[in-house]
Design an enzyme around this catalytic site. Structure first.
Site, PDB file in Angstrom:
ATOM      1  N   HIS A 155       0.411  -1.234  -0.551  1.00 39.34           N
ATOM      2  CA  HIS A 155       0.092   0.183  -0.030  1.00 39.34           C
ATOM      3  C   HIS A 155       1.318   1.297  -0.298  1.00 39.34           C
ATOM      4  O   HIS A 155       1.803   1.235   0.370  1.00 39.34           O
ATOM      5  CB  HIS A 155      -0.859  -0.340   1.461  1.00 39.34           C
ATOM      6  N   LYS A 159      -0.993   5.355   4.850  1.00 37.52           N
ATOM      7  CA  LYS A 159      -1.923   4.050   5.277  1.00 37.52           C
ATOM      8  C   LYS A 159      -1.602   4.153   6.971  1.00 37.52           C
ATOM      9  O   LYS A 159      -0.542   3.817   7.197  1.00 37.52           O
ATOM     10  CB  LYS A 159      -1.829   2.351   4.769  1.00 37.52           C
TER      11      LYS A 159
HETATM   12  N1  NAI Z   1     -12.470  -0.465   1.961  1.00 38.36           N
HETATM   13  C1  NAI Z   1     -11.993  -0.270   1.279  1.00 38.36           C
HETATM   14  O1  NAI Z   1     -12.393  -0.393  -0.122  1.00 38.36           O
HETATM   15  C2  NAI Z   1     -11.271   1.054   1.065  1.00 38.36           C
HETATM   16  C3  NAI Z   1     -10.760   1.587   2.562  1.00 38.36           C
HETATM   17  N2  NAI Z   1     -10.312   1.993   2.398  1.00 38.36           N
HETATM   18  C4  NAI Z   1      -9.578   2.978   3.812  1.00 38.36           C
HETATM   19  O2  NAI Z   1     -10.254   3.641   4.085  1.00 38.36           O
HETATM   20  C5  NAI Z   1     -10.065   4.734   5.721  1.00 38.36           C
HETATM   21  C6  NAI Z   1      -9.699   6.049   4.529  1.00 38.36           C
HETATM   22  O3  NAI Z   1      -9.119   5.934   3.668  1.00 38.36           O
HETATM   23  P1  NAI Z   1      -7.873   6.743   2.766  1.00 38.36           P
HETATM   24  O4  NAI Z   1      -9.130   7.786   2.009  1.00 38.36           O
HETATM   25  O5  NAI Z   1      -7.430   6.756   2.055  1.00 38.36           O
HETATM   26  O6  NAI Z   1      -7.912   8.226   3.800  1.00 38.36           O
HETATM   27  P2  NAI Z   1      -7.642   9.256   3.974  1.00 38.36           P
HETATM   28  O7  NAI Z   1      -5.941   9.660   4.933  1.00 38.36           O
HETATM   29  O8  NAI Z   1      -6.394  10.376   2.775  1.00 38.36           O
HETATM   30  O9  NAI Z   1      -8.408  10.297   4.672  1.00 38.36           O
HETATM   31  C7  NAI Z   1      -9.528   9.530   5.337  1.00 38.36           C
HETATM   32  C8  NAI Z   1      -9.918  10.892   5.834  1.00 38.36           C
HETATM   33  O10 NAI Z   1     -11.025  11.038   7.044  1.00 38.36           O
HETATM   34  C9  NAI Z   1     -10.712  12.131   7.745  1.00 38.36           C
HETATM   35  N3  NAI Z   1     -11.003  12.287   9.006  1.00 38.36           N
HETATM   36  C10 NAI Z   1     -10.033  11.476  10.247  1.00 38.36           C
HETATM   37  N4  NAI Z   1     -10.678  12.322  11.573  1.00 38.36           N
HETATM   38  C11 NAI Z   1     -12.084  12.424  11.146  1.00 38.36           C
HETATM   39  C12 NAI Z   1     -12.918  12.914  11.711  1.00 38.36           C
HETATM   40  N5  NAI Z   1     -12.884  12.601  14.065  1.00 38.36           N
HETATM   41  N6  NAI Z   1     -14.897  12.808  11.314  1.00 38.36           N
HETATM   42  C13 NAI Z   1     -14.035  12.499  10.330  1.00 38.36           C
HETATM   43  N7  NAI Z   1     -13.571  12.486   9.451  1.00 38.36           N
HETATM   44  C14 NAI Z   1     -12.368  12.124   9.976  1.00 38.36           C
HETATM   45  C15 NAI Z   1      -9.160  12.539   7.645  1.00 38.36           C
HETATM   46  O11 NAI Z   1      -9.682  14.255   7.450  1.00 38.36           O
HETATM   47  C16 NAI Z   1      -9.435  12.718   5.930  1.00 38.36           C
HETATM   48  O12 NAI Z   1      -9.467  13.271   5.012  1.00 38.36           O
HETATM   49  C17 NAI Z   1      -9.161   3.925   5.807  1.00 38.36           C
HETATM   50  O13 NAI Z   1      -9.050   3.365   7.012  1.00 38.36           O
HETATM   51  C18 NAI Z   1      -8.494   3.328   4.665  1.00 38.36           C
HETATM   52  O14 NAI Z   1      -7.961   1.671   4.987  1.00 38.36           O
HETATM   53  C19 NAI Z   1      -9.355   2.847   1.663  1.00 38.36           C
HETATM   54  C20 NAI Z   1      -9.631   2.082   0.219  1.00 38.36           C
HETATM   55  C21 NAI Z   1     -10.601   1.389   0.252  1.00 38.36           C
HETATM   56  O1  LIG Z   2      -5.374   2.129   3.075  1.00 41.07           O
HETATM   57  C1  LIG Z   2      -6.101   1.848   1.718  1.00 41.07           C
HETATM   58  O2  LIG Z   2      -5.305   2.504   1.086  1.00 41.07           O
HETATM   59  C2  LIG Z   2      -7.022   0.705   1.288  1.00 41.07           C
HETATM   60  N1  LIG Z   2      -7.573   0.220   2.939  1.00 41.07           N
HETATM   61  C3  LIG Z   2      -8.154  -1.222   2.648  1.00 41.07           C
HETATM   62  C4  LIG Z   2      -7.376  -2.333   3.119  1.00 41.07           C
HETATM   63  O3  LIG Z   2      -6.839  -1.861   4.190  1.00 41.07           O
HETATM   64  O4  LIG Z   2      -7.303  -3.317   3.307  1.00 41.07           O
HETATM   65  C5  LIG Z   2      -8.646  -1.845   0.888  1.00 41.07           C
HETATM   66  C6  LIG Z   2      -7.437  -0.919   0.473  1.00 41.07           C
HETATM   67  O5  LIG Z   2      -6.282  -2.641  -0.034  1.00 41.07           O
HETATM   68  C7  LIG Z   2      -6.847   0.236   0.011  1.00 41.07           C
END
Ligand code: NAI
Ligand SMILES: O=C(O)C1=N[C@H](C(=O)O)C[C@H](O)C1
Length: 266
Positions: A155, A159
């Protein structure tokens, strides 16, 4: 089609911005409000780079759930915040769709119990990319024949959680069919701590973090004179959006917690 009213948590994040565009472009989705760490009291449309949606931003999640009528919370924040938002949304009878990773087994159990008691749908999806879901399913199929397996997830370096939610989910799915065994040499010793990765039910998980990466995973199976590699690459965060859309639609008709998109794709 009836509109699905959504609250989005994390609108300025990498996933949040992608999700805002999805909501904006989907006729039967309506953003009611967003929860952010800053910009409370402003509108999404007033923030540079975000789509022209006139939905209010809240910094206090509970106040948002109290004041806003919504069907679904889409949470794309951080592991700790995601847990708090999911519980709060359930308290206010709003269906959580959670992409945020980092939930442990105990937390999932407790949330499942709560969802069942309230009869409210919850979807927690460690990975919304359909290709990644297939990769996990294929890995589960292969594990029946190849019990020696190691998972390598890669990743971007921003992350927060390791191993990834996808790697843990993959190991869980494999555990359901794999005969438990100790892999590697019985006298194996790490001369540098962590060299062999994390252990999940005897399987090794290795986490790579580098700038330039998005989200990638290889599941390696070793057998007599052969190696089977199952690999998935998310090259852009748009790869997750068809799964996000599906989860938002499906959660409307659920009354229990579903963990993993593989349980709702046909
Ligand atoms: N299930 C999936 O397919 C995927 C899951 N993810 C997960 O999604 C989450 C977000 O990933 P990204 O967008 O890459 O991270 P990022 O760091 O770009 O975004 C996270 C956002 O959450 C906000 N945030 C933090 N504390 C907060 C609060 N108390 N209230 C409101 N907003 C708050 C931050 O300001 C930031 O804008 C991570 O846990 C990641 O692992 C990421 C990609 C795919
Ligand atoms: O943090 C990410 O970027 C992602 N998080 C998810 C995970 O922890 O598996 C999904 C995807 O891999 C991207």
């Amino acid at each position: 089609m009836e509109k699905i009213r959504i609250i989005l948590a994390g609108p300025r994040g990498k996933m949040g911005m992608e999700a805002l565009n999805l909501i904006y472009q989907t006729e039967h989705f309506e953003l009611q409000a967003a929860i952010d760490r800053k910009n409370g009291g402003k509108l999404i449309s007033s923030i540079e780079g975000l789509p022209p949606i006139d939905a209010p931003i809240y910094e206090d999640a509970e106040q948002c759930f109290k004041e806003i009528d919504a069907d679904v919370l889409l949470d794309l924040t951080t592991p700790e915040v995601g847990r708090i938002h999911t519980e709060l949304a359930l308290k206010y009878n709003i269906r959580p769709v959670v992409g945020t990773t980092g939930f442990n087994e105990q937390e999932l159990k407790e949330l499942a119990k709560e969802a069942e008691e309230k009869g409210i749908g919850v979807i927690i999806a460690p990975n919304f990319a359909i290709g990644a879901v297939l990769m996990m399913k294929f890995a589960q199929m292969a594990a029946k024949y190849f019990p020696d397996v190691e998972i390598i997830e890669q990743h971007h370096d921003q992350k927060l959680d390791a191993p990834s939610g996808t790697a843990i989910k993959t190991a869980e799915l494999i555990s359901r069919v794999r005969q438990e065994k100790q892999q590697g040499h019985p006298n194996e010793k790490e001369t540098l701590q962590g060299a062999r990765g994390a252990i999940f039910n005897g399987m090794r998980i290795h986490s790579v973090r580098l700038p330039g990466l998005v989200a990638h995973q290889e599941v390696l199976f070793g057998g007599n004179g052969q190696i089977l590699t199952i690999r998935h690459d998310s090259l852009h965060r748009s790869s997750f959006m068809s799964g996000v859309k599906l989860a938002i639609e499906k959660v409307m008709n659920l009354n229990v917690l579903v963990y993993g998109l593989e349980n709702i794709i046909e």
